[in-house]
Write a protein that holds these residues in place. Sequence first.
Motif, PDB file in Angstrom:
ATOM      1  N   ARG A 112      36.940  67.044  58.996  1.00  0.00           N
ATOM      2  CA  ARG A 112      35.647  67.608  58.564  1.00  0.00           C
ATOM      3  C   ARG A 112      34.541  66.930  58.847  1.00  0.00           C
ATOM      4  O   ARG A 112      33.476  67.466  59.296  1.00  0.00           O
ATOM      5  N   GLY A 113      34.475  65.689  59.005  1.00  0.00           N
ATOM      6  CA  GLY A 113      33.386  64.878  59.304  1.00  0.00           C
ATOM      7  C   GLY A 113      32.910  64.926  60.831  1.00  0.00           C
ATOM      8  O   GLY A 113      31.727  64.881  61.080  1.00  0.00           O
ATOM      9  N   ALA A 114      33.978  65.011  61.743  1.00  0.00           N
ATOM     10  CA  ALA A 114      33.672  65.233  63.392  1.00  0.00           C
ATOM     11  C   ALA A 114      33.354  66.492  63.539  1.00  0.00           C
ATOM     12  O   ALA A 114      32.434  66.509  64.637  1.00  0.00           O
ATOM     13  N   LEU A 115      33.397  67.600  62.731  1.00  0.00           N
ATOM     14  CA  LEU A 115      32.916  68.728  63.039  1.00  0.00           C
ATOM     15  C   LEU A 115      31.426  69.251  62.562  1.00  0.00           C
ATOM     16  O   LEU A 115      30.972  70.190  62.604  1.00  0.00           O
ATOM     17  N   ALA A 116      30.967  68.248  61.491  1.00  0.00           N
ATOM     18  CA  ALA A 116      30.066  68.474  60.862  1.00  0.00           C
ATOM     19  C   ALA A 116      28.704  68.151  61.496  1.00  0.00           C
ATOM     20  O   ALA A 116      27.762  67.598  61.160  1.00  0.00           O
ATOM     21  N   HIS A 117      28.605  68.905  62.855  1.00  0.00           N
ATOM     22  CA  HIS A 117      27.539  68.458  63.638  1.00  0.00           C
ATOM     23  C   HIS A 117      27.171  70.033  64.594  1.00  0.00           C
ATOM     24  O   HIS A 117      27.473  70.231  65.464  1.00  0.00           O
ATOM     25  N   PRO A 118      26.551  70.746  63.672  1.00  0.00           N
ATOM     26  CA  PRO A 118      26.223  72.220  64.265  1.00  0.00           C
ATOM     27  C   PRO A 118      25.568  72.185  65.658  1.00  0.00           C
ATOM     28  O   PRO A 118      25.924  72.961  66.725  1.00  0.00           O
ATOM     29  N   GLU A 119      24.873  71.068  66.026  1.00  0.00           N
ATOM     30  CA  GLU A 119      24.484  71.141  67.408  1.00  0.00           C
ATOM     31  C   GLU A 119      25.312  70.809  68.533  1.00  0.00           C
ATOM     32  O   GLU A 119      24.931  70.985  69.709  1.00  0.00           O
ATOM     33  N   GLN A 120      26.490  70.329  68.334  1.00  0.00           N
ATOM     34  CA  GLN A 120      27.351  70.155  69.438  1.00  0.00           C
ATOM     35  C   GLN A 120      27.680  71.575  69.933  1.00  0.00           C
ATOM     36  O   GLN A 120      28.238  72.270  69.276  1.00  0.00           O
ATOM     37  N   THR A 121      28.223  71.270  71.276  1.00  0.00           N
ATOM     38  CA  THR A 121      28.882  72.215  72.211  1.00  0.00           C
ATOM     39  C   THR A 121      29.994  72.311  72.023  1.00  0.00           C
ATOM     40  O   THR A 121      30.889  71.374  71.488  1.00  0.00           O
ATOM     41  N   PRO A 122      30.874  73.324  72.228  1.00  0.00           N
ATOM     42  CA  PRO A 122      32.518  73.168  72.387  1.00  0.00           C
ATOM     43  C   PRO A 122      32.910  72.225  72.937  1.00  0.00           C
ATOM     44  O   PRO A 122      33.927  71.348  72.556  1.00  0.00           O
ATOM     45  N   GLU A 123      32.741  71.857  74.172  1.00  0.00           N
ATOM     46  CA  GLU A 123      32.967  70.718  74.928  1.00  0.00           C
ATOM     47  C   GLU A 123      32.773  69.260  74.214  1.00  0.00           C
ATOM     48  O   GLU A 123      33.756  68.328  74.092  1.00  0.00           O
ATOM     49  N   GLN A 124      31.629  69.188  73.475  1.00  0.00           N
ATOM     50  CA  GLN A 124      31.305  68.040  72.812  1.00  0.00           C
ATOM     51  C   GLN A 124      32.190  67.861  71.625  1.00  0.00           C
ATOM     52  O   GLN A 124      32.498  66.780  71.251  1.00  0.00           O
ATOM     53  N   THR A 125      32.422  68.960  70.992  1.00  0.00           N
ATOM     54  CA  THR A 125      33.242  69.129  69.740  1.00  0.00           C
ATOM     55  C   THR A 125      34.783  68.709  70.250  1.00  0.00           C
ATOM     56  O   THR A 125      35.307  68.004  69.557  1.00  0.00           O
ATOM     57  N   CYS A 126      35.288  69.087  71.337  1.00  0.00           N
ATOM     58  CA  CYS A 126      36.636  68.795  71.658  1.00  0.00           C
ATOM     59  C   CYS A 126      36.800  67.142  71.883  1.00  0.00           C
ATOM     60  O   CYS A 126      37.860  66.784  71.530  1.00  0.00           O
TER      61      CYS A 126
END
Length: 953
Positions: A787-801
């Motif tokens: 949950r903490g790793a995903l709570a960054h709406p500005e990230q792109t899908p690549e950055q999220t992975c």
Amino acid sequence: MVLTGGKPMPTGHATGGTGPARSRERFLQGEPVEAGVRTSILSSWQRSRSLGLSPDQADLPFRDDFDRDARIVRAAVPVLDRLQARFAGSKMNISVADASGTVLLRRFGEASLARSLPAFQRVPGFVFAERVAGTNGIGLALAERQLIRVHGAEHFAERSQRSACRALPVRDPLSGRIEGVLCFGYPSSTEDPELAITLRKAAQAIERRLLRQSSARERALLRAYLDTGAATSAGLHHTVGVDELALELHPRDRAVLTEKAAELISRGQRAAAVVSLFDGRRVTLVSRPMRSGSGVEGVAIEAVLPGPAPREPLAVPTQVDVTPGGSGRLAVVTAVPPPRFVAAAAAPGRLPVATLARHLPDIAHGPFGTVGRGGVADDHPDAPPRARGLVMVGEPRVGTYALAARRRLELLSEASARIGTTLDVRRTAQELAETAVPRLADFVTIDLPEAVLRGEESADPRTDLHRTVVHGISDDLPFSPVGKQVDFGPTTPQIRCLTSGQAVLEPDLKAAAGWLAQDPEHTERLLTQVHSLIAVPLVARGVILGIASFYRAQDPAPFGDDDRSLGLELASRAALSIDNARRYTRERTMVLTLQRSLLPHDLPVQDAVEIAHRYLPAESDVGGDWYDVIPLSGTRIGLFVGDVVGHGMLSAATMGQLRTAARSFAELDFPPDEVLTHLDNLVGRLDREEPAAGAGVIGATCLYAVYDPTSQQCTMARAGHPPPALVRPDGTVSFPDLPAGPPLGLGGLPFESAEIHLPEGSRLLLYTDGLIEDRQRDVDVVLDQLRGALAHPEQTPEQTCQTVLETVAPAHPCDDIALLVARTHALDPRRIAAWDLPADPARVSEVRASALRQLADWGLDEAAFAAELMLSELVTNAIRHGAGPIRVRLLHGRTLICEVSDASNTAPHLRRAASTDEGGRGLFLVAQLAQSWGTRYLPEGKVIWAECGLDAA
């Protein structure tokens, strides 16, 4: 025919004839020698040439200061006398040399032979070491440290071309060290296979006499101990074995006392040690230096056991037996029932402090405790000694051998636990080096072919070696770094080792021909810091995998044969583990290659979502995790993530079947719950078919989501799979509560789907259980981390992975991990046009006209003709064969999509119309004009769609 000991010696084939002679001639001329000469002989020739020896050299070094009364001389004289009698009348030349190659004794089968031979073949004192004499029997036996045969032209020197010889090293049975060499020389025209047997028996006889010499010295020490009266001065104890002294001694205690006694003997000085027994008692071991009447210096170990007084006094036996311990072991004293006993001089069970003080005049410190003048352990000041007895006698050097033998056994036991803990080739090689340093060597280098590191077999490990491990007591030695290709010279011990498949020992590297060629750029510095080498091949199941090199630097003692045997044993164990790791690496590489080939290589181009994906295989094995992205009709997109239970080839193959089937079901436009139902049936069939092949039960989990960018609705269903993570555009993270269907393959239960609205810019994370399930972590804690790793709406899908793998995934995953991140887009409403109309054929022209105007507004005039014809046919079919209401929709995306829906479930079928048929050509026309077309079923009714390019004619 030459007589040998009264028997005819047959004349055999002269192996030193034309074959070896031609090979030797080519070798001396610098030409390559590929066949016709044995490997050991060729290696010796190469070493001789690298030392600058000349085959024409006539003189050998002579020493007149050799020890004419050496141990091996005393042991060998009677044996050589018997051999001389056996070979009487023959041209046999029998010699014994010491460990440096200096001949100490000579005997001749024919007395006149001594007068006809040159001095170096008849006079003791000449040195036949390989470094000065080239290839010869004595020198090669010392270099190869085993039975050898040199025949005729196999000799390096011209002077020996007509001779043949067999030689065998003679070892000290206690230490295992080479004491010398026994050599039989005879004319090269004569050969007898029985000579090898005679040579072995004679060498064994010399070794037995060496052992008897040691036993005699031990008996002299024991007699000196008894003659001093030390055993009876206390008047209450007798000379006993350890188990008699301690009364029902535990086996572990017996081993501990024996080891500690050997350690005290190896010190060669007065000392004491307190040893704790298994039952809590403490035994004090006391060492007493002593000298026998014949001048033998040694140590006696006595044991003092505190406790209650015995009922009867103990006495000293008048006879004792000394049992030699064999190679590397001390003699243990056992009692022989005496005819009478000496009466005790003091009170039974009590030993006056003054009496004991005579044996321990100084305070002695042992590794297990401290003993004072009274012989009483400091932690038991008032405990009176119960009994005192002799445990062991021996010489310090023998004690050193015994300790070394025990430590070798301990190292092998430790190696069994430390080497091969993983199925990684490099890690296993590192474990071998870590086990050997510093207990055996100061530095270890391990070289493996690149093919072995990849899991394959090397065609020729001598030409494809790469430095894999460098490990030692420090990091400042200039060995070739890890990863560099290593090129050993043809005369180096490493190449000799790889060629022969045997361990090669070089006690003194300064005298080792060709060794420095292995690392010429660091020659001088390396030679000043290391002095001894053992090169051991890593052989498993008959395949040479590489080589391990053990070096001594700080330890001044050179390597010996026992060290070589230990290194060979360690390398053999490690080689088997390395081969297991290599085979596993090969299988894992194959499975991983299959797994990756079955995953999507290029994701489809579409506008519904922005996609990023990752696949991370498990460290130990490859599983059946997979993902897929499938474009669907109406600009929709299908997202799959699945996991086949198990690991290995079967799981990867099953995953390929499952993914192919899932794509097929999805492209038929089945809703998510129906797709899972079809997959469940497929896994059930595979499960029923595979047990016949012995594959066992198959299971799988799956999650399927369909996102529609025109409505921003996402329909999802799961079969035993973790729910997805949903990140809203504002950064809110949630885990939608989807209906939890059973894993695929169980059957009998329906799957349910759920529909969720996804605003534009939402991120959907689909993953397999390897991401969150770990034996070392709590699932709830991992979900909080996710949950903490995903709570960054500005990230792109690549950055999220990347963030998820770095912060949430386990450092050493035990299961595969598949990730699929999709950021949603919405189709612009201005690119959507829709019309509702009743089931009236007269309204077809109105819809056609409205569509043409919309296409003109979109600037798609080139596609207007094809779209007009397709709409006319689809709307007419819906009016004729379907049921109202009828809805027409145009979607302007990467392509132009025409959709006509009605309330009927009757699907159209493409057929070939006959020349006399009045109808049946409409769908054929649509199929020709469209890139693709099909039918999608709704809860009520259906949608017939056709897709064409934006520039369609």
